[in-house]
Design a protein around this motif. Sequence first.
Motif, PDB file in Angstrom:
ATOM      1  N   TYR A 192       0.822  -1.222   0.000  1.00 13.58           N
ATOM      2  CA  TYR A 192       0.000   0.000   0.000  1.00 13.58           C
ATOM      3  C   TYR A 192       0.854   1.270   0.000  1.00 13.58           C
ATOM      4  CZ  TYR A 192      -3.521  -3.440   0.860  1.00 13.58           C
ATOM      5  OH  TYR A 192      -4.322  -4.545   0.735  1.00 13.58           O
ATOM      6  N   GLY A 212      -6.721   4.335   0.358  1.00 14.39           N
ATOM      7  CA  GLY A 212      -5.760   3.736   1.284  1.00 14.39           C
ATOM      8  C   GLY A 212      -4.692   4.757   1.654  1.00 14.39           C
ATOM      9  N   GLY A 235      -6.546  -1.519  -6.598  1.00 12.40           N
ATOM     10  CA  GLY A 235      -6.293  -2.363  -5.420  1.00 12.40           C
ATOM     11  C   GLY A 235      -7.496  -3.257  -5.160  1.00 12.40           C
TER      12      GLY A 235
END
Length: 238
Positions: free
Chosen positions: A39, A67, A125
């Motif tokens: 991430y 994120g 993601g």
Amino acid sequence: MSSEKLFGKGLKAYYNGDRTPHRIHRDDGYVEDTNFDGYFSEHDDWPKYEKDALREAKGTVLDVGCGAGRHSLWLQQKGFKVTAIDVSPEAIEVAIKRGIRDCRVMSALQLSFGQTYFDTVLLLGNNFGIAGNPEATKKMLQDIHRITTLEGKIIASSRDPAVTDNPAHLKYHELNRKRGRPIGQVTIRIEYKGELGDWFDLLLVSPSDMARIAEAAGWKMERLFKENAGYAAVLSKL
Ligand SMILES: C[S@@+](CC[C@H](N)C(=O)[O-])C[C@H]1O[C@@H](n2cnc3c(N)ncnc32)[C@H](O)[C@@H]1O
């Protein structure tokens, strides 16, 4: 506590130097330990399909479920005007600290931007599936349709659940068929530092299922970048 909140706590701790991984529990007992490195990863380390798809970004960008904001940060550095949203306040705190200028706590399931219209919306993601099931995903894509320009597009990623020979995953597909769900609808929760988050569903779809759900919401799959199970697609308005 919600799993998103625990995930956000983990992102924040990682940002502050704590490398404790999190564990993902699936409702059949399958567990996977995962660290937060990905991430915070840089452009060079991203899968080729993600880099190829991101090259299709145009104009103003909305990063949904940002994120720690790796995609927003890269696009912002390239000169794009980016708005990043996440349902987790902790994730947004990290994204702000990392330098993303326009960050907001907002759910993908309750998008509210008034008269602002975006040219590109990111669902990266595996965030194509954050709504959890095909019906809710269709509704989310319809909402994105409303907040995008006529030439607007979505850059979305997912994993094709059928591309696996892992017996545990194949068994889970069978369980899902029995309960009348798509094989890639996974019920999971996060464990972080001994705390367990609430169960939530993530929908993983094949490219053809992504195209089908998108079409029902007014989008067509214009381009597909695929490597094994992972892929990203560019969706444009029908
Ligand atoms: C797997 S992470 C992906 C993060 C980022 N897009 C990336 O690729 O590095 C999923 C993110 O989506 C966020 N999220 C989950 N459900 C959401 C929702 N309904 N609305 C907005 N964000 C959500 C989570 O808090 C988490 O930060």
